[in-house]
Enzyme design. Sequence first.
Site, PDB file in Angstrom:
ATOM      1  N   ARG A  49      13.099  12.412  -6.169  1.00 45.38           N
ATOM      2  CA  ARG A  49      12.851  11.943  -5.067  1.00 45.38           C
ATOM      3  C   ARG A  49      12.404  12.890  -3.846  1.00 45.38           C
ATOM      4  O   ARG A  49      11.661  12.666  -2.940  1.00 45.38           O
ATOM      5  CB  ARG A  49      14.017  10.909  -4.476  1.00 45.38           C
ATOM      6  CG  ARG A  49      13.901  10.272  -3.121  1.00 45.38           C
ATOM      7  CD  ARG A  49      14.538   8.996  -2.964  1.00 45.38           C
ATOM      8  NE  ARG A  49      15.940   8.844  -3.732  1.00 45.38           N
ATOM      9  CZ  ARG A  49      16.674   9.541  -2.926  1.00 45.38           C
ATOM     10  NH1 ARG A  49      16.978  10.032  -2.267  1.00 45.38           N
ATOM     11  NH2 ARG A  49      17.947   9.255  -3.777  1.00 45.38           N
ATOM     12  N   TYR A 101      -5.372  -3.024   9.926  1.00 47.96           N
ATOM     13  CA  TYR A 101      -5.446  -3.344   8.447  1.00 47.96           C
ATOM     14  C   TYR A 101      -4.167  -4.392   8.439  1.00 47.96           C
ATOM     15  O   TYR A 101      -2.968  -4.343   8.681  1.00 47.96           O
ATOM     16  CB  TYR A 101      -4.881  -2.402   7.522  1.00 47.96           C
ATOM     17  CG  TYR A 101      -4.697  -2.711   5.991  1.00 47.96           C
ATOM     18  CD1 TYR A 101      -5.721  -3.167   5.080  1.00 47.96           C
ATOM     19  CD2 TYR A 101      -3.419  -2.695   5.276  1.00 47.96           C
ATOM     20  CE1 TYR A 101      -5.487  -3.469   3.822  1.00 47.96           C
ATOM     21  CE2 TYR A 101      -3.163  -2.967   4.327  1.00 47.96           C
ATOM     22  CZ  TYR A 101      -4.234  -3.678   3.199  1.00 47.96           C
ATOM     23  OH  TYR A 101      -3.995  -3.745   2.126  1.00 47.96           O
ATOM     24  N   ASP A 173      -5.450   5.920  10.680  1.00 49.99           N
ATOM     25  CA  ASP A 173      -5.809   5.448   9.335  1.00 49.99           C
ATOM     26  C   ASP A 173      -7.084   5.818   9.031  1.00 49.99           C
ATOM     27  O   ASP A 173      -8.090   5.326   9.535  1.00 49.99           O
ATOM     28  CB  ASP A 173      -5.539   3.926   9.204  1.00 49.99           C
ATOM     29  CG  ASP A 173      -5.422   3.425   7.841  1.00 49.99           C
ATOM     30  OD1 ASP A 173      -6.235   3.947   6.984  1.00 49.99           O
ATOM     31  OD2 ASP A 173      -4.833   2.376   7.436  1.00 49.99           O
ATOM     32  N   LYS A 198      -7.700   3.845  -2.341  1.00 47.86           N
ATOM     33  CA  LYS A 198      -9.226   3.471  -2.324  1.00 47.86           C
ATOM     34  C   LYS A 198     -10.029   4.739  -2.861  1.00 47.86           C
ATOM     35  O   LYS A 198      -9.992   5.153  -3.890  1.00 47.86           O
ATOM     36  CB  LYS A 198      -9.567   3.121  -0.817  1.00 47.86           C
ATOM     37  CG  LYS A 198      -8.294   2.177  -0.304  1.00 47.86           C
ATOM     38  CD  LYS A 198      -8.434   0.685  -1.201  1.00 47.86           C
ATOM     39  CE  LYS A 198      -7.188  -0.269  -0.704  1.00 47.86           C
ATOM     40  NZ  LYS A 198      -6.815  -0.276   0.724  1.00 47.86           N
TER      41      LYS A 198
END
Length: 383
Positions: A49, A101, A173, A198
């Site tokens: 992690r 978004y 973003d 994306k």
Amino acid sequence: MNDFSDPTKIIKLTTPHDPENGALNTPIYMTSTFSQPDLDHFHEFDYARSGNPTRQAGEKALAQLEGAEYGYLFSTGMAAISSVLLTFSAGDHLVISGHVYGGTYRVLNEILTRFNISHSYADFCDPDAVEAAIKPNTKALYIETPSNPTLDVTDIAAISKIAKAHHLISIADNTFMSPYLQKPLSLGADIVVHSATKFLSGHSDLLAGAVMTNDPELAKQIYFVQNAVGATLSSFDTWLLLRGLKTLAVRLDRSSASALKLASWLENQPQVVRVLYPGLPSHPGYEIQQKQAKNGGAVFSFDIGSEAAVRTFVAALKIPIFSVSLGATETIVSYPPKMSHAELSAADLKKEGITPGLLRVSVGLEDVDDLIADFKQALQQIK
Ligand SMILES: *Cc1c(COP(=O)(O)O)cnc(C)c1O
């Protein structure tokens, strides 16, 4: 690395040569923990992690491509964005674009407000309006450009300048452009966030998110949240992301050239009311887009007048996939009023310019002449 242009850099960055055996691709380290030599000596990695060599290779590659000193990979774009937002504290306020978004809006509106982190909206096409929305407790300006689905363009340099003048953090973003087409940090932004789901990965086969910055203090805070909350990207998905990233430049060169050709063609069709593409001179954000990005990108929207026309058109299309998401090898057509923006009321949809005839297109890698022929026959079905 800075002497190379991006296509060369991308190949170099995604092929770092495993120092152990010289493998061209970074090995997938499937381990949760790492054995340590003794009580006094510890390796760089202890628990996955906190860090994993595969994830680190992906983080380094993306950071360098974005022109950043520090990069962090998360399990999804929303995990990346939420982790940045979790660096703020009760009482803080953010100014965000009204066209942010939907997932980001949901976290800000329905989760962070419960922790007394508030926000206001501003029209990010108008830097004066953004400056006017700043309050004494404002800590950050949140940019997303071009916006979804109307492709509004924000002047990243102008907004970052306002942020600096008011001692605020600017967050951008960069999902719609990717660092190949636009580099917000070089325009003055402090933090870049991505849905790497994306264009960065590019094949609709994984979910991933990324955060990049040059500020060591912000980097420390972001890493703290990444490790504490733990929404990290798995080794396997990092490997897939690096594999997808190798072709980022060729994919985007092709998709954005096709987007320009298809959008220009659509502009001249009698069934089309308007085309929203920042690569077209008719777009209000064209000049700024030319200044701050390599081209108009691979995504555009167009309006064919009514929901009835949309139904006919979508049913007649043979090549594109009808779905949410973007940045794939396939051309994707989506219908924002019933997909990404389904939660908005009819009045809000109208206010945001999301008209009943609006379709969004993310252009893939098919032959653009085939796409034009397909769009043509589908438009001809509209009565
Ligand atoms: C998809 C998307 C996100 C969210 O990313 P996920 O990987 O789906 O969590 C954030 N911002 C933009 C602009 C997006 O398109």
